[in-house]
Enzyme design. Structure first.
Site, PDB file in Angstrom:
ATOM      1  N   TYR A  33      17.629  46.294 -15.963  1.00 44.75           N
ATOM      2  CA  TYR A  33      17.583  45.366 -14.838  1.00 44.75           C
ATOM      3  C   TYR A  33      16.946  45.990 -13.618  1.00 44.75           C
ATOM      4  CZ  TYR A  33      21.539  47.551 -12.331  1.00 44.75           C
ATOM      5  OH  TYR A  33      22.345  48.412 -11.641  1.00 44.75           O
ATOM      6  N   LYS A 148      17.613  52.295 -15.906  1.00 45.49           N
ATOM      7  CA  LYS A 148      18.454  51.319 -15.189  1.00 45.49           C
ATOM      8  C   LYS A 148      18.986  50.270 -16.158  1.00 45.49           C
ATOM      9  CE  LYS A 148      18.525  48.918 -10.718  1.00 45.49           C
ATOM     10  NZ  LYS A 148      19.759  49.522 -10.223  1.00 45.49           N
ATOM     11  N   GLU A 180      25.252  60.839  -7.537  1.00 45.14           N
ATOM     12  CA  GLU A 180      24.792  59.759  -6.651  1.00 45.14           C
ATOM     13  C   GLU A 180      25.965  58.853  -6.320  1.00 45.14           C
ATOM     14  OE1 GLU A 180      21.831  57.337  -8.748  1.00 45.14           O
ATOM     15  OE2 GLU A 180      22.863  57.760 -10.627  1.00 45.14           O
ATOM     16  N   LEU A 205      19.593  57.855 -11.021  1.00 47.20           N
ATOM     17  CA  LEU A 205      18.540  56.841 -11.037  1.00 47.20           C
ATOM     18  C   LEU A 205      17.487  57.215  -9.983  1.00 47.20           C
ATOM     19  CD1 LEU A 205      17.982  53.946 -12.299  1.00 47.20           C
ATOM     20  CD2 LEU A 205      18.600  53.101 -10.046  1.00 47.20           C
TER      21      LEU A 205
END
Ligand code: PDD
Length: 285
Positions: A33, A148, A180, A205
């Site tokens: 996505y 992702k 993250e 990511l």
């Protein structure tokens, strides 16, 4: 009012949107996505999001459901149909629908794709203004976080844990270092004014907002380093902040109950936020 959403080639009212129970996104999280933000009815940093979509698809040997022009046309069409001035466009591509079996389905299986919009105030945000508090917790995700995918259960649990602790978000930690935020990239500014954010790799990511903000950082001649940092280093920093398509830049003013710097945003994070918004609006599509 009901939204118009896009499902496998058709624009439909959200209450009429249907996905097969055999969609592999639903069964296996075999799906990727992108989330692009919208300001003044225009797509922000969308070239980067489309590029990363292709990277995710390639890494998983999935095919694109349409050409880039077609994908962007649907994004823009949805923005217009739903009258989105400020908000998000969500885009998901799955490996398609086939009888449940783990290996990839037949090569001619059509990818599934859905898109929807979310109206959201992005510029006027109390979190951007006042900063947020975060908690730290172990990063329990799989080892390909650079892709992702919709396999987001670890982040669901992280955000819920943050909420239950009275925090806005969670920073995830692996082998002693921050990877993250649960849906954003993490930054700190040390006492000398050097900006630090984790280097890219399979552990995080590659944020599109992160990349644009780092370009601005370079332009502004702010010294920066891409390397891992610990929660203790972050607590001792003069500033901390997060970046993502849905937040742009939000200051982090408290980590695990410890105030960062003087507990107030700035000066670096608010300046980068302003620069990011101005710059990306100038490039918006
Ligand atoms: N999340 N890291 C993770 C784990 C993310 O889920 C995201 C984005 C980011 C920031 O990437 P970008 O700057 O390209 O938005 C980093 C989106 C917004 C979401 O899942 O809603």
């Amino acid at each position: 009012m009901s939204r118009t959403v896009f499902v496998n080639g058709e624009f439909v009212a959200e209450e009429n949107a249907k996905i097969s129970v055999f969609d592999r996104g639903f069964l296996f999280a075999d799906s990727v996505y992108e989330v692009s933000s919208v300001l003044q009815g225009k797509l922000i940093d969308n070239k980067g999001h489309i590029k990363r979509l292709h990277r995710s698809l390639n890494e998983l040997k999935m095919s694109a459901p349409a050409t880039d022009d077609e994908i962007v046309r649907v994004q823009k069409d949805l923005i217009e149909r739903n009258g989105i001035h400020e908000g998000l466009v969500y885009l998901q591509v799955s490996r398609g629908s086939a009888d449940r079996d783990f290996p990839f389905p037949a090569a001619d299986t059509k990818p599934g794709w859905v898109m929807f919009t979310q109206a959201k105030q992005l510029i006027e945000s109390p979190h951007a203004q006042n900063g947020i508090n975060v908690i730290s917790l172990p990063d329990i995700r799989w080892k390909r976080r650079d892709i992702k995918t919709v396999g987001l259960l670890a982040q669901v649990l992280a955000k819920q844990a943050a909420k239950e602790a009275g925090a806005v978000d969670a920073w995830m930690v692996e082998d002693g270092y921050v990877t993250e935020g649960s849906s954003n990239n993490a930054f700190i500014v040390d006492k000398e004014g050097k900006l630090i954010t984790r280097h890219l790799g399979n552990e995080i990511l590659p944020g599109i907002t992160r990349a644009s903000v780092l370009e601005l950082v370079e332009k502004e001649n702010i010294v920066f380093e891409e390397r891992s940092f610990t929660i203790d280093e972050a607590k001792f920093a003069s500033e901390a902040f997060i970046t993502s398509a849905s937040t742009f830049v939000w200051p982090v003013v408290e980590i695990d109950g410890t105030q960062i710097g003087d507990g107030k945003p700035g000066p670096v994070a608010p300046k980068l936020r302003e620069l990011y918004i101005r710059n990306s609006l100038a490039r918006a599509e």
